[in-house]
Enzyme design. Structure first.
Site, PDB file in Angstrom:
ATOM      1  N   HIS A  53     -10.267  48.841  20.842  1.00 50.53           N
ATOM      2  CA  HIS A  53     -11.562  48.186  20.669  1.00 50.53           C
ATOM      3  C   HIS A  53     -12.653  48.946  21.411  1.00 50.53           C
ATOM      4  O   HIS A  53     -12.382  49.743  22.305  1.00 50.53           O
ATOM      5  CB  HIS A  53     -11.502  46.706  21.037  1.00 50.53           C
ATOM      6  CG  HIS A  53     -11.485  46.349  22.491  1.00 50.53           C
ATOM      7  ND1 HIS A  53     -12.630  46.044  23.172  1.00 50.53           N
ATOM      8  CD2 HIS A  53     -10.474  46.183  23.377  1.00 50.53           C
ATOM      9  CE1 HIS A  53     -12.317  45.692  24.427  1.00 50.53           C
ATOM     10  NE2 HIS A  53     -11.012  45.784  24.581  1.00 50.53           N
ATOM     11  N   ASP A  96     -12.074  49.061  30.509  1.00 49.53           N
ATOM     12  CA  ASP A  96     -11.766  48.153  29.404  1.00 49.53           C
ATOM     13  C   ASP A  96     -12.995  48.007  28.512  1.00 49.53           C
ATOM     14  O   ASP A  96     -13.914  47.277  28.855  1.00 49.53           O
ATOM     15  CB  ASP A  96     -11.339  46.803  29.972  1.00 49.53           C
ATOM     16  CG  ASP A  96     -11.026  45.787  28.885  1.00 49.53           C
ATOM     17  OD1 ASP A  96     -10.955  46.178  27.705  1.00 49.53           O
ATOM     18  OD2 ASP A  96     -10.845  44.600  29.226  1.00 49.53           O
ATOM     19  N   GLU A 128     -13.365  42.488  20.207  1.00 54.36           N
ATOM     20  CA  GLU A 128     -12.023  42.149  20.706  1.00 54.36           C
ATOM     21  C   GLU A 128     -12.139  41.155  21.842  1.00 54.36           C
ATOM     22  O   GLU A 128     -11.356  40.233  21.985  1.00 54.36           O
ATOM     23  CB  GLU A 128     -11.307  43.422  21.185  1.00 54.36           C
ATOM     24  CG  GLU A 128      -9.845  43.211  21.600  1.00 54.36           C
ATOM     25  CD  GLU A 128      -9.636  42.869  23.064  1.00 54.36           C
ATOM     26  OE1 GLU A 128      -8.484  42.628  23.448  1.00 54.36           O
ATOM     27  OE2 GLU A 128     -10.620  42.811  23.847  1.00 54.36           O
ATOM     28  N   GLU A 129     -13.170  41.372  22.684  1.00 58.23           N
ATOM     29  CA  GLU A 129     -13.287  40.547  23.892  1.00 58.23           C
ATOM     30  C   GLU A 129     -13.475  39.073  23.564  1.00 58.23           C
ATOM     31  O   GLU A 129     -13.040  38.204  24.310  1.00 58.23           O
ATOM     32  CB  GLU A 129     -14.450  41.051  24.763  1.00 58.23           C
ATOM     33  CG  GLU A 129     -14.240  42.448  25.344  1.00 58.23           C
ATOM     34  CD  GLU A 129     -13.096  42.520  26.356  1.00 58.23           C
ATOM     35  OE1 GLU A 129     -12.393  41.516  26.541  1.00 58.23           O
ATOM     36  OE2 GLU A 129     -12.910  43.596  26.945  1.00 58.23           O
ATOM     37  N   ASP A 132      -5.800  49.772  24.646  1.00 54.83           N
ATOM     38  CA  ASP A 132      -6.969  48.971  25.015  1.00 54.83           C
ATOM     39  C   ASP A 132      -7.499  49.596  26.293  1.00 54.83           C
ATOM     40  O   ASP A 132      -8.334  50.487  26.240  1.00 54.83           O
ATOM     41  CB  ASP A 132      -6.521  47.513  25.177  1.00 54.83           C
ATOM     42  CG  ASP A 132      -7.668  46.572  25.459  1.00 54.83           C
ATOM     43  OD1 ASP A 132      -8.678  47.014  26.013  1.00 54.83           O
ATOM     44  OD2 ASP A 132      -7.568  45.367  25.148  1.00 54.83           O
ATOM     45  N   HIS A 157     -13.588  43.157  33.696  1.00 54.22           N
ATOM     46  CA  HIS A 157     -14.588  42.292  33.063  1.00 54.22           C
ATOM     47  C   HIS A 157     -15.797  41.978  33.952  1.00 54.22           C
ATOM     48  O   HIS A 157     -16.454  40.956  33.772  1.00 54.22           O
ATOM     49  CB  HIS A 157     -13.953  40.992  32.551  1.00 54.22           C
ATOM     50  CG  HIS A 157     -13.110  41.208  31.325  1.00 54.22           C
ATOM     51  ND1 HIS A 157     -12.530  40.175  30.621  1.00 54.22           N
ATOM     52  CD2 HIS A 157     -12.735  42.329  30.670  1.00 54.22           C
ATOM     53  CE1 HIS A 157     -11.855  40.669  29.588  1.00 54.22           C
ATOM     54  NE2 HIS A 157     -11.946  41.979  29.600  1.00 54.22           N
TER      55      HIS A 157
HETATM   56 ZN   LIG Z   1      -9.923  45.288  26.324  1.00 55.37          ZN
END
Ligand SMILES: [Zn+2]
Length: 718
Positions: free
Chosen positions: A359, A369, A406-407, A434, A537
């Site tokens: 993603h 990420d 995706e998140e 990922d 995140h």
């Molecule tokens: Zn991810």
């Protein structure tokens, strides 16, 4: 340590002798030509170029559907085109919430304000180089994807990780969470499961905070001095009920293409399947500490204690009240997958797709990420492009996907997979990455039939630490076994000291392989390289963190590009599909034996004999098939079709009880775990319930699936 050295040294000797001549590789009758293409490919992925991709892709926040997200789609599409891939930017319209106004306030019983949040993520700019990205005005405040808007006020109860066992424990302590605001910490399960359970127990809101015990100062130095989460660092993330179904909430099972009529979408007021009805929001430990500190009531069970400097209590006594005011702009928004294709050249196999993807969207900058994965994938594509220039054509069609959203709940990959369910029934593999790189430790998860395939590929790629990726992987696992370190990839495997090879984990969920393996039965793997990654995140998952703590010279991006590329090359060009169904059968036998013990512990009277017999039959059929895969020279196309159809036979068209989107009988994300796989999920979840009739019915479905698979293998190997 001594025993470990003996093992490693003998392996090194083995691989050195093997490299003197062309090795025998499972699936190839003669590896000579492939070895040449592999060597040509491995020279191309470039560390410096990968670093440049990463820097460009992560220059600005690129939340799915934003203008900056589209800019990254165009960048990726340009690289695909430059490599000679037929390339399209493919839009979908999906339901996404965007934070408009988020206020969290806490008050003590006498009306004193304890905190107002969420705080802005910030570190001291004068110390340890500060953070050059933190003042970007496009950083969203702390919020959870899929949270509804809401304005709720209630007493606070602390519920540890928000596992089912934690809620049961509170009930046994006489603490009722009904109409309360539940405060839980991140870790142990998927955040959507925390909200799923809190909602079932009657809570009116959920706050999810990052405890320093799990990824903050208790683990090591905090950013920017070290890699762990600073006090204001917050973990955004989706609280979609992923174990029910992923993807666009309004279109389970069908693709939310831009022209899909509204009549085909579940109306917003009828959405209950995978969307929470209570508001949820994440907090930093800076914001959670004043709430937790003020809670009284019973002292929490000692294993619920985190690393904040006071004793945690469970609350529920009216001492602390929280007000959550969440305004979300929830709307259909356009997202963009980038799809690149290289046509297959073998007339009998060109419609058998090899799909690989990563993603592209991030909560904020997403250096680890997901764009470490994207940067590596672009160098994989660069390598494929060079081979095309040298005259190579894959036997099977290669499809590379750069997924969006995706998140928010695997939206881009799920919608694309639902749209192409027909041809994907013939896809021979889906390779996911990922988090491509958060540090130096290589990790992999895969269906059992592809575990040896991943190990074999890793033996051909050099490690930046010397030797091969495989050898380093093995050394890391030996060290981890001594230090009892768990990780997200590979953590779900029930390993034993007697294990002869490196462990490859089971596929749970939380990334884009889910629609491929668990909805469509495409054999899948997931790879990446991990380290001390405390900024997941948060706004601090950025290029500055990456070059300081993950991979300063991008050597691991290069490694990742190479391993990912060899997976694709080998699966596209192998003569016979290299699936190992003997290993698959063996693992299923073990899953059933563990289930049998659980049933016995719970005094459930179940007949597992037919399922065990079917699993043993699969193991034997797989063994016969293996020798056939090595020796067969005729009817290869039919043999490959049978091999592919075997994984498809594990699908149960009815799906799992109360979550029919999940069709695979062997793997699913756990209803109460989310990230971690539950193996033979229909059976195991019924045993945990406990519900003996349902468990027996699920055993029957499983037995049928296993026998269907064996019928196919035995028919083809005759
Ligand atoms: Zn991810």
């Amino acid at each position: 340590m001594r025993a470990a050295c003996t093992l490693t040294c003998s392996l090194l000797a083995l691989s050195l002798t093997a490299s003197a001549q062309t090795p025998q590789v499972f699936g190839y009758h003669d590896f000579t030509q492939q070895a040449k293409w592999d060597a040509a490919f491995l020279q191309v992925p470039d560390a410096k170029l990968a670093g440049e991709h990463l820097k460009t892709l992560t220059a600005a926040p690129h939340w799915a559907s934003s203008q900056q997200d589209y800019v990254t789609a165009v960048y990726v599409a340009d690289k695909f085109k430059a490599a000679g891939l037929e390339t399209q930017i493919v839009p979908y319209k999906v339901l996404l919430n965007k934070p408009v106004n988020i206020v969290i306030e806490a008050f003590s019983a006498d009306g004193k304000k304890l905190m107002t949040g969420p705080s802005v993520e910030h570190v001291d700019p004068e110390k340890y180089g500060g953070d050059p990205f933190q003042d970007n005005p496009d950083i969203f405040p702390a919020f959870n994807g899929s949270s509804p808007s809401g304005d709720v006020t209630g007493e606070v109860v602390y519920a540890n990780y928000g596992n089912l066992a934690d809620f049961k424990k509170l009930a046994s302590m006489g603490v009722n969470v009904k109409d309360k605001i539940v405060l839980v910490r991140y870790g142990s399960n998927f955040r959507g499961v925390k909200v799923y359970l809190a909602q079932q127990y009657g809570a009116k809101g959920v706050l999810i905070y990052s405890d320093p015990a799990d990824d903050g100062y208790f683990r090591g130095d905090i950013y920017p001095k070290g890699p762990f989460r600073p006090s204001s660092g917050v973990q955004r993330g989706s609280v979609q009920f992923l174990p029910i179904y992923p993807g666009d909430p309004q279109t389970p099972g069908i693709a939310s293409t831009p022209d899909l009529p509204d009549s085909k979408r579940i109306p917003l007021n009828e959405l209950k399947g995978n969307q929470p009805s209570i508001p949820a929001n994440p907090l930093s430990y800076k914001d959670a500490a004043p709430i937790l500190k003020c809670l009284d009531g019973a002292v929490s069970p000692r294993e619920w204690q985190g690393a904040l400097p006071f004793a945690y209590h469970v609350g529920g006594t009216g001492k602390v009240t929280v007000h959550m005011h969440l305004e979300q702009d929830t709307a259909l928004r356009t997202i963009w997958n980038v799809i690149g294709t290289i046509e297959g050249s073998d007339p009998t196999q060109k419609d058998d797709w090899v799909v690989a993807g990563n993603h592209r969207d991030a909560w904020i900058f997403g250096a680890v990420d997901p764009n470490s994965g994207t940067a590596a994938m672009l160098e994989t594509v660069h390598g494929l492009g060079e081979l095309i220039k040298q005259g190579w054509r894959p036997k099977r069609r290669i499809v590379i996907g750069s997924w969006d959203a995706e998140e928010e709940g695997l939206m881009g990959s799920t919608e694309w997979a639902e749209q192409h369910a027909g041809p994907l029934a013939r896809a021979v593999a889906y390779f996911n990455t990922d988090v491509g790189v958060s540090g130096p430790e290589f990790k992999a998860a895969a269906v059992p039939s592809l575990q040896q395939f991943v190990r074999d590929v890793s033996k051909q790629v050099p490690s930046p630490k010397g030797g091969t990726v495989y050898q380093q992987w093995r050394r890391d696992q030996e060290t981890d076994a001594t230090n009892h370190i768990a990780s997200s990839l590979g953590a779900n495997h029930i390993g034993s000291a007697a294990e002869e090879d490196v462990r490859v984990g089971n596929l749970g969920s939380g990334s884009d392989y889910t629609p491929f393996i668990q909805h469509l039965g495409v054999p899948s793997t997931d790879i990446g390289s991990e380290g001390s990654y405390g900024v997941y995140h948060s706004a601090f998952d950025n290029y500055n963190w990456y070059i300081k703590f993950a991979d300063p010279d991008f050597a691991y991006l290069q490694q990742q590009a190479r391993v990912f590329g060899l997976e694709i090359l080998h699966m596209a060009d192998t003569d016979v599909l290299p699936y190992d169904y003997q290993a698959y059968g063996k693992d299923i036998v073990e899953y059933l034996q563990v289930a049998q013990r659980h049933a016995a512990t719970g005094k459930l009277s179940l007949d597992l004999a037919p399922a065990l017999a079917a699993a043993h039959r699969l193991e034997s059929a797989g063994a016969v098939m293996r020798s056939h895969q090595i020796s067969a020279t005729a009817n290869i196309a039919a043999l490959n079709k049978a091999l592919r159809d075997t994984e498809g036979a594990f699908l149960n068209p009815e799906g799992l009880p109360h979550r029919p989107w999940y069709k695979h009988t062997i793997y699913a994300p756990g209803e109460y775990t989310g990230y971690a796989a539950v193996v033979i999920p229909g059976v195991n979840e019924a045993i945990s319930e406990p519900d003996a009739p349902r468990a027996q019915a699920q055993l029957a479905r499983l037995t049928e699936a296993l026998n269907r698979a064996s019928d196919i293998l035995e028919g083809a190997a005759r």
